[in-house]
Design a protein around this motif. Structure first.
Motif, PDB file in Angstrom:
ATOM      1  N   VAL A  43       4.302 -19.280 -11.668  1.00 20.60           N
ATOM      2  CA  VAL A  43       5.429 -19.990 -12.631  1.00 20.60           C
ATOM      3  C   VAL A  43       5.022 -18.082 -13.273  1.00 20.60           C
ATOM      4  O   VAL A  43       4.504 -17.051 -13.754  1.00 20.60           O
ATOM      5  N   PHE A  44       6.537 -17.693 -12.950  1.00 18.74           N
ATOM      6  CA  PHE A  44       6.110 -16.017 -13.514  1.00 18.74           C
ATOM      7  C   PHE A  44       7.403 -15.871 -14.688  1.00 18.74           C
ATOM      8  O   PHE A  44       8.380 -16.130 -15.018  1.00 18.74           O
ATOM      9  N   VAL A  45       6.825 -15.360 -15.509  1.00 20.65           N
ATOM     10  CA  VAL A  45       6.768 -15.192 -17.114  1.00 20.65           C
ATOM     11  C   VAL A  45       8.392 -14.616 -16.990  1.00 20.65           C
ATOM     12  O   VAL A  45       9.500 -13.968 -17.495  1.00 20.65           O
ATOM     13  N   ARG A  46       7.809 -12.548 -16.782  1.00 20.31           N
ATOM     14  CA  ARG A  46       8.267 -11.178 -16.698  1.00 20.31           C
ATOM     15  C   ARG A  46       8.017 -10.866 -16.284  1.00 20.31           C
ATOM     16  O   ARG A  46       6.418 -10.645 -15.871  1.00 20.31           O
ATOM     17  N   GLY A  47       8.276  -9.129 -16.094  1.00 12.44           N
ATOM     18  CA  GLY A  47       7.472  -7.750 -16.073  1.00 12.44           C
ATOM     19  C   GLY A  47       6.547  -7.389 -16.678  1.00 12.44           C
ATOM     20  O   GLY A  47       6.670  -8.305 -17.936  1.00 12.44           O
ATOM     21  N   TYR A  48       5.340  -7.331 -16.339  1.00 14.81           N
ATOM     22  CA  TYR A  48       3.693  -7.374 -17.309  1.00 14.81           C
ATOM     23  C   TYR A  48       3.802  -6.254 -18.041  1.00 14.81           C
ATOM     24  O   TYR A  48       4.628  -5.867 -19.637  1.00 14.81           O
ATOM     25  N   ARG A  49       4.411  -4.701 -17.601  1.00 13.63           N
ATOM     26  CA  ARG A  49       4.560  -3.170 -18.399  1.00 13.63           C
ATOM     27  C   ARG A  49       5.834  -3.088 -18.623  1.00 13.63           C
ATOM     28  O   ARG A  49       5.723  -2.429 -19.873  1.00 13.63           O
ATOM     29  N   PRO A  51      10.012  -4.549 -17.536  1.00 16.57           N
ATOM     30  CA  PRO A  51      11.043  -6.091 -17.353  1.00 16.57           C
ATOM     31  C   PRO A  51      11.137  -5.565 -15.783  1.00 16.57           C
ATOM     32  O   PRO A  51      11.103  -6.441 -14.599  1.00 16.57           O
ATOM     33  N   SER A  52      10.855  -4.429 -14.838  1.00  9.67           N
ATOM     34  CA  SER A  52      11.086  -4.309 -13.884  1.00  9.67           C
ATOM     35  C   SER A  52       9.784  -4.053 -12.869  1.00  9.67           C
ATOM     36  O   SER A  52       9.590  -3.620 -11.471  1.00  9.67           O
ATOM     37  N   ASP A  53       8.650  -3.921 -13.228  1.00 11.98           N
ATOM     38  CA  ASP A  53       7.226  -4.130 -13.079  1.00 11.98           C
ATOM     39  C   ASP A  53       7.334  -5.076 -11.969  1.00 11.98           C
ATOM     40  O   ASP A  53       7.180  -6.354 -12.046  1.00 11.98           O
ATOM     41  N   PRO A  78       1.238  -7.935  -6.801  1.00 12.30           N
ATOM     42  CA  PRO A  78       0.928  -7.788  -5.292  1.00 12.30           C
ATOM     43  C   PRO A  78      -0.148  -7.148  -4.803  1.00 12.30           C
ATOM     44  O   PRO A  78      -0.233  -6.817  -5.592  1.00 12.30           O
ATOM     45  N   THR A  79      -0.792  -7.769  -3.930  1.00 16.36           N
ATOM     46  CA  THR A  79      -2.164  -7.545  -3.760  1.00 16.36           C
ATOM     47  C   THR A  79      -2.295  -6.088  -2.819  1.00 16.36           C
ATOM     48  O   THR A  79      -1.315  -6.331  -1.679  1.00 16.36           O
ATOM     49  N   GLY A  80      -2.468  -4.944  -2.834  1.00 19.94           N
ATOM     50  CA  GLY A  80      -2.187  -3.625  -2.239  1.00 19.94           C
ATOM     51  C   GLY A  80      -1.350  -2.894  -3.062  1.00 19.94           C
ATOM     52  O   GLY A  80      -1.127  -1.921  -1.901  1.00 19.94           O
ATOM     53  N   SER A  81      -0.790  -3.685  -3.929  1.00 19.16           N
ATOM     54  CA  SER A  81      -0.036  -2.515  -4.161  1.00 19.16           C
ATOM     55  C   SER A  81       0.003  -1.714  -4.932  1.00 19.16           C
ATOM     56  O   SER A  81      -1.453  -1.362  -5.299  1.00 19.16           O
ATOM     57  N   SER A  82       0.684  -0.523  -4.822  1.00 23.44           N
ATOM     58  CA  SER A  82       0.782   1.028  -6.421  1.00 23.44           C
ATOM     59  C   SER A  82       0.727   0.147  -7.327  1.00 23.44           C
ATOM     60  O   SER A  82      -0.152   0.821  -8.433  1.00 23.44           O
ATOM     61  N   ALA A  83       1.254  -0.954  -7.761  1.00 26.34           N
ATOM     62  CA  ALA A  83       1.445  -1.550  -9.434  1.00 26.34           C
ATOM     63  C   ALA A  83       0.836  -1.800  -9.448  1.00 26.34           C
ATOM     64  O   ALA A  83       0.036  -2.328 -11.000  1.00 26.34           O
ATOM     65  N   MET A  84      -0.454  -2.577  -8.218  1.00 22.10           N
ATOM     66  CA  MET A  84      -1.491  -3.047  -9.096  1.00 22.10           C
ATOM     67  C   MET A  84      -2.862  -2.647  -9.077  1.00 22.10           C
ATOM     68  O   MET A  84      -3.427  -2.423  -9.930  1.00 22.10           O
ATOM     69  N   GLN A  85      -2.424  -0.774  -8.639  1.00 21.30           N
ATOM     70  CA  GLN A  85      -3.642   0.045  -8.154  1.00 21.30           C
ATOM     71  C   GLN A  85      -3.081   0.525 -10.324  1.00 21.30           C
ATOM     72  O   GLN A  85      -4.585   0.847 -10.390  1.00 21.30           O
TER      73      GLN A  85
END
Length: 110
Positions: A43-49, A51-53, A78-85
């Motif tokens: 259940v995804f609520v929203r982008g964390y940082r 809206p487009s995160d 997403p595993t390994g994504s730049s957002a994760m980094q």
């Protein structure tokens, strides 16, 4: 002269050793809890940082119930994504679990 060269070699060895120990401490140990079958229902609520995160605030589901905390946000990237980094760099948090596609982080409010 020979003593000076020996001392420089000894100091260089200590510098390499300390750098190696520092970098070894930065390596994250693998997560022991991972799902090998298809990704569970999330259940995804929203982008964390923003809206487009790509990293998303995650709500309660059968899979996430054991990782939710009333004093922290559960976030999936997403595993390994730049957002994760960037999330790792900004928060210094650790992965609490993974699925085939996502890594989950528990980010305290305080």
């Amino acid at each position: 002269m020979a003593t000076t060269i020996h001392l420089k070699q000894l100091l260089a060895s200590f510098a390499v050793l300390s750098a190696t120990l520092f970098l070894t401490g930065c390596i994250e140990t693998p997560v022991e809890v991972a799902v090998s079958e298809p990704d569970p229902d999330l259940v995804f609520v929203r982008g964390y940082r923003s809206p487009s995160d790509e990293c998303q605030l995650v709500g309660e589901s059968a899979f996430t119930v054991d990782f939710l905390d009333d004093a922290a946000d559960l976030v999936a990237c997403p595993t390994g994504s730049s957002a994760m980094q960037t999330l790792l760099a900004e928060t210094g948090s650790r992965i609490v679990t993974q699925t085939n596609s996502f890594s989950f982080f528990s980010l305290p409010y305080r």
